[in-house]
Design a protein around this motif. Structure first.
Motif, PDB file in Angstrom:
ATOM      1  N   HIS A  54     -39.360 -87.577  33.525  1.00  0.00           N
ATOM      2  CA  HIS A  54     -39.632 -88.746  34.268  1.00  0.00           C
ATOM      3  C   HIS A  54     -38.960 -90.015  33.809  1.00  0.00           C
ATOM      4  CE1 HIS A  54     -41.341 -91.192  37.871  1.00  0.00           C
ATOM      5  NE2 HIS A  54     -42.206 -92.004  36.869  1.00  0.00           N
ATOM      6  N   HIS A  73     -44.198 -89.035  43.442  1.00  0.00           N
ATOM      7  CA  HIS A  73     -44.934 -88.587  44.883  1.00  0.00           C
ATOM      8  C   HIS A  73     -45.971 -89.530  45.250  1.00  0.00           C
ATOM      9  CE1 HIS A  73     -42.935 -84.931  43.249  1.00  0.00           C
ATOM     10  NE2 HIS A  73     -43.104 -85.301  42.132  1.00  0.00           N
ATOM     11  N   TYR A 125     -40.318 -90.656  48.420  1.00  0.00           N
ATOM     12  CA  TYR A 125     -39.907 -90.169  47.267  1.00  0.00           C
ATOM     13  C   TYR A 125     -38.668 -88.897  47.922  1.00  0.00           C
ATOM     14  CZ  TYR A 125     -39.484 -87.263  43.095  1.00  0.00           C
ATOM     15  OH  TYR A 125     -39.056 -86.479  42.043  1.00  0.00           O
ATOM     16  N   TYR A 127     -37.483 -85.699  47.387  1.00  0.00           N
ATOM     17  CA  TYR A 127     -37.904 -84.411  47.108  1.00  0.00           C
ATOM     18  C   TYR A 127     -36.513 -83.353  47.057  1.00  0.00           C
ATOM     19  CZ  TYR A 127     -42.666 -85.540  47.773  1.00  0.00           C
ATOM     20  OH  TYR A 127     -44.212 -86.259  47.659  1.00  0.00           O
ATOM     21  N   TYR A 129     -33.514 -84.472  46.036  1.00  0.00           N
ATOM     22  CA  TYR A 129     -32.692 -84.634  44.921  1.00  0.00           C
ATOM     23  C   TYR A 129     -31.192 -85.099  45.746  1.00  0.00           C
ATOM     24  CZ  TYR A 129     -36.397 -83.084  41.993  1.00  0.00           C
ATOM     25  OH  TYR A 129     -37.496 -82.859  41.282  1.00  0.00           O
ATOM     26  N   TYR A 137     -35.517 -90.192  43.936  1.00  0.00           N
ATOM     27  CA  TYR A 137     -36.259 -89.664  42.829  1.00  0.00           C
ATOM     28  C   TYR A 137     -36.246 -90.635  41.826  1.00  0.00           C
ATOM     29  CZ  TYR A 137     -31.503 -87.597  41.567  1.00  0.00           C
ATOM     30  OH  TYR A 137     -30.229 -87.605  41.356  1.00  0.00           O
TER      31      TYR A 137
END
Length: 210
Positions: A54, A73, A125, A127, A129, A137
């Motif tokens: 992260h 998230h 977000y 998810y 990618y 992200y």
């Protein structure tokens, strides 16, 4: 005499408590557990042997309150520094946090990048990618706002994404299960960026460990 020398030596050492974050610093984190965190670690490499999962970017307001702008998230949010470093949901095992600072030639991008980032708070977000879908992200958020701040010239390079284990050359079970739940194909070979690659870039220096 020996005690005097020890005292003088201590005074000359940098004090970790003296470290101050600056606007635009990146805080990389290595999560301790979780299927997705494990999957990220299996397919990415980070600086100095870390396994970052992260990243967020520091924002300091006019009252010197320190926050981290992050895509997490379920949305892009502004998180107080202490909550970012020491999340209560992981109070038994806080994530490792490491600070990277953009080199001087990119410092001019930070004010505009943060302004761009503040406008993205509340965005969903990403998810899946996937770039350029109005979702973000964590490392994509940092990449995108710096790209815009640098007049469309990337500060961090994109990479060809892989979701295959470096040891087996096969998709890991965690990634197979993850994309099955989303009911979307694994974006193998698509362009993207991850916290580990970002941490290894020569556009920044790793300067502090929490």
């Amino acid at each position: 005499m020996k005690l005097l020398l020890i005292s003088l030596f201590a005074l000359l050492q940098p004090n970790a408590d003296d470290f101050k974050l600056q606007n635009g610093d990146l805080i990389f984190q290595e999560a301790c557990s979780g299927d997705v965190a494990t999957a990220i670690k299996d397919v990415t490499k980070s600086s100095d042997g870390n396994q970052f999962t992260h990243v967020g970017i520091v924002y300091i307001d006019e009252n010197e309150n320190v926050f981290v702008l992050e895509a997490t998230h379920p949305k892009v949010i502004l998180t107080p520094l202490n909550e970012y470093l020491y999340p209560q949901e992981h109070k038994d095992s806080y994530p490792k946090s490491v600070v990277g600072r953009l080199k001087n030639e990119y410092q001019h991008c930070i004010p505009k990048a943060l302004k761009e980032g503040m406008n993205l708070i509340g965005k969903d977000y990403d998810y899946g990618y996937i770039l350029n879908n109005d979702q973000y992200y964590c490392s994509e958020l940092v990449y995108d706002i710096l790209l815009k701040a640098n007049n469309g010239l990337p500060v961090f390079p994109l990479n060809v994404m892989t979701f295959k284990s470096s040891e087996t050359g096969e998709f890991t079970k965690e990634w197979i299960d993850y994309f099955d739940r989303l009911d979307v194909p694994v974006p193998e070979g698509e362009m993207g960026i991850n916290p580990g690659a970002m941490s290894r870039s020569d556009v920044l220096s790793i300067i502090h460990y929490y």
